[in-house]
Design a protein around this motif. Structure first.
Motif, PDB file in Angstrom:
ATOM      1  N   LYS A 149      59.556  -8.708-130.939  1.00  0.00           N
ATOM      2  CA  LYS A 149      58.281  -9.653-130.908  1.00  0.00           C
ATOM      3  C   LYS A 149      59.702 -11.157-130.518  1.00  0.00           C
ATOM      4  CE  LYS A 149      55.324 -13.239-133.307  1.00  0.00           C
ATOM      5  NZ  LYS A 149      54.559 -13.284-134.869  1.00  0.00           N
ATOM      6  N   THR A 172      58.719 -14.787-129.764  1.00  0.00           N
ATOM      7  CA  THR A 172      58.064 -16.274-129.602  1.00  0.00           C
ATOM      8  C   THR A 172      58.653 -17.284-128.992  1.00  0.00           C
ATOM      9  OG1 THR A 172      57.486 -15.736-132.549  1.00  0.00           O
ATOM     10  CG2 THR A 172      56.923 -18.900-131.101  1.00  0.00           C
ATOM     11  N   GLN A 225      58.282 -21.459-127.613  1.00  0.00           N
ATOM     12  CA  GLN A 225      58.022 -23.138-127.406  1.00  0.00           C
ATOM     13  C   GLN A 225      58.197 -23.701-126.364  1.00  0.00           C
ATOM     14  OE1 GLN A 225      58.265 -24.793-130.914  1.00  0.00           O
ATOM     15  NE2 GLN A 225      56.653 -25.626-131.263  1.00  0.00           N
ATOM     16  N   GLU A 245      52.897 -22.729-128.946  1.00  0.00           N
ATOM     17  CA  GLU A 245      53.917 -21.319-128.692  1.00  0.00           C
ATOM     18  C   GLU A 245      52.932 -20.124-128.426  1.00  0.00           C
ATOM     19  OE1 GLU A 245      54.079 -20.599-133.323  1.00  0.00           O
ATOM     20  OE2 GLU A 245      56.335 -22.426-133.376  1.00  0.00           O
ATOM     21  N   TYR A 246      53.758 -19.432-128.089  1.00  0.00           N
ATOM     22  CA  TYR A 246      53.249 -18.175-126.680  1.00  0.00           C
ATOM     23  C   TYR A 246      54.177 -16.928-128.208  1.00  0.00           C
ATOM     24  CZ  TYR A 246      51.579 -21.224-122.880  1.00  0.00           C
ATOM     25  OH  TYR A 246      51.468 -22.322-122.633  1.00  0.00           O
ATOM     26  N   SER A 247      53.604 -15.914-128.133  1.00  0.00           N
ATOM     27  CA  SER A 247      53.839 -14.919-129.303  1.00  0.00           C
ATOM     28  C   SER A 247      54.074 -13.432-128.576  1.00  0.00           C
ATOM     29  CB  SER A 247      53.246 -14.084-130.394  1.00  0.00           C
ATOM     30  OG  SER A 247      54.124 -15.976-131.128  1.00  0.00           O
ATOM     31  N   CYS A 288      55.151  -8.668-127.951  1.00  0.00           N
ATOM     32  CA  CYS A 288      55.138  -7.688-128.688  1.00  0.00           C
ATOM     33  C   CYS A 288      55.506  -6.561-128.151  1.00  0.00           C
ATOM     34  CB  CYS A 288      54.532  -7.106-129.536  1.00  0.00           C
ATOM     35  SG  CYS A 288      54.403  -9.036-131.107  1.00  0.00           S
TER      36      CYS A 288
END
Length: 468
Positions: A437, A439, A441, A448-450, A452
């Protein structure tokens, strides 16, 4: 034992102060705090307006290449010009050994014309600035009074309200702007571009640029190292409501100190070598000019020190947001409760873009344990960044590593992240490492963007992560 210096200061202070008066702009004293102090020991009167020869050069959207001369004593020069009362008026004031028709002032006006309709007035006080530094520092008072005289004439004859006026001053010109602001009630804004230190830092408010001069004062510090021994020409003292310290405020990218800069005194900076000697000092107006065309490229973060900023202790922006250093700093006016506040940011170098956008990245690793360096690149709807280092050391699955970096582009809405690792060494076991993952910012809006991925890759192989 009493030193000669102490006796000299005593005699200077004990001498009865005198003053010189000039028609229409008032009188100027040589008593404290203007002289006879440790910071300003010499009693030097400012020159007369005739000797300084100040001129006001008007550029507008209609005449961007050729100036029209305005005279505060002759309103007809306004009537015969392209000056428009329904536009904002911005004055640009040069500093020591400068002149009002230099390319940087005209280029700054031209950048303004690309984004707004404006009266851009370059204040030309060449004769008053191209003299000894001590004399030029005292001439600041007369030039400031002349700017105030022009503002008073515009208000009385053309209803050009001071609240719609913005003074931009570089070096000594920053203190000229402060002097004019102190004499002009209701003035809207003053921007100080690396206000000069010598004869001004540590003086009472009436001598230097100060937040009490006008409603809003913003300052860009680019050469704030001590004058002795580092030949830093700008002040480190906070003299605005918002004080910006790009790159820490002392050493700008692309400006390397050299042997000459260690031995040349203030009176020895001449036009042909000042870019070489005073690179940091001059960078402030380059940042400001660039900021006109980059309304979101100079976000600055409130922080106690540059060390804290570099240690990632001041990210992201607080709830009230972050101001933009430069032209659009006034959008932040009134958003901070503190009377004076420091802001930090990093910039690029002139060979490329000066602007930058700060991102925070957190990576949770997967795969096998290895030794290496982790890099990421961001891809968005406006473009992509280069690869930036996030971590270097022992890479352990399940561990999380965070860092911040300053990108040279705003990618917009982040759509994917590319992960890369390597250790620049032959590893016969061919380990595979991945990012479970990531993340990301954006510092300015705290979005925030995540992303995976379940995959792992060998070193020097890109891994793309998509939204979780």
């Amino acid at each position: 034992m009493v030193s000669i210096w102490t006796i000299t200061l005593f005699l200077l202070g004990a001498a009865k102060g005198k003053e010189v008066c000039y028609d229409s702009i008032g009188c100027f004293s040589d008593s404290e705090p203007w002289a006879g102090t440790a910071i300003r020991p010499l009693k030097v009167f400012p020159w007369s307006p005739e000797n300084i020869g100040t001129r006001f050069l008007l550029y507008t959207n209609e005449n961007p290449n050729n100036f029209q001369i305005l005279l505060p004593s002759d309103p007809s020069t306004i009537e015969a010009s392209n000056f428009q009362t329904d536009r904002k008026t911005r004055f640009i004031i040069h500093g020591f050994i400068g002149k009002g028709d230099e390319s940087w002032l005209v280029d700054m006006c031209k950048n303004m014309f690309k984004v707004e309709k404006v009266n851009c007035i370059c204040v030309h006080w060449k004769r008053g600035s191209q003299t000894t530094y001590t004399q030029a520092a005292n001439n600041v008072r007369v030039v400031g009074a002349q700017v105030a005289q022009m503002l008073a004439m515009l208000k009385s004859n053309y209803s050009d309200l001071p609240s719609q006026v913005h003074l931009i001053g570089h070096s000594l010109g920053a203190h000229v702007a402060g002097e004019a602001g102190r004499k002009t009630p209701g003035l809207g804004r003053v921007t100080g571009l690396d206000p000069v230190e010598a004869s001004f830092e540590g003086t009472p408010e009436e001598v230097r640029l100060d937040p009490s001069d006008v409603g809003f004062v913003d300052v860009i510090h680019t050469d704030a190292a001590p004058l002795i021994p580092f030949m830093g020409f700008g002040t480190k003292q906070q003299v605005g409501h918002l004080d910006f310290f790009p790159n820490g405020g002392e050493e700008m990218p692309g400006c390397q100190k050299n042997a000459l800069s260690q031995i040349v005194d203030l009176d020895g900076i001449w036009a042909g070598t000042r870019d070489f000697v005073a690179c940091n000092h001059l960078r402030s107006y380059k940042y400001y000019s660039e900021s006109i065309l980059s309304p979101d490229g100079f976000a600055a973060y409130p922080c106690a020190s540059y060390k804290d900023f570099e240690s990632n202790k001041c990210f992201p922006c607080p709830d009230e947001g972050c101001p933009q250093m430069g032209h659009y700093a006034d959008r932040f006016a009134g958003k901070t409760r503190e009377k004076q506040q420091k802001f930090f940011l990093n910039t690029g170098v002139p060979a490329n873009l000066l602007v930058s956008w700060r991102y925070g990245v957190s990576i949770t690793l997967s795969g096998r344990t290895a030794t290496g360096q982790i890099k990421v690149a961001l891809f968005g709807n406006k473009g992509n960044t280069h690869q930036y280092n996030v971590f270097k050391g022992i890479v352990t699955p399940g561990s999380t590593h965070s860092n911040e970096f300053d990108a040279d582009s705003d990618v917009g809405t982040i759509e994917k992240v590319k992960f890369l690792w390597n250790n620049n060494a032959v590893n016969p076991t061919l380990p595979r490492v991945g990012a479970a993952k990531i993340t990301v910012q954006k510092g300015e809006d705290k979005t925030e963007y995540s992303f995976c991925s379940e995959d792992t890759v060998r070193e020097d192989v890109l891994l793309s992560l998509t939204p979780c």
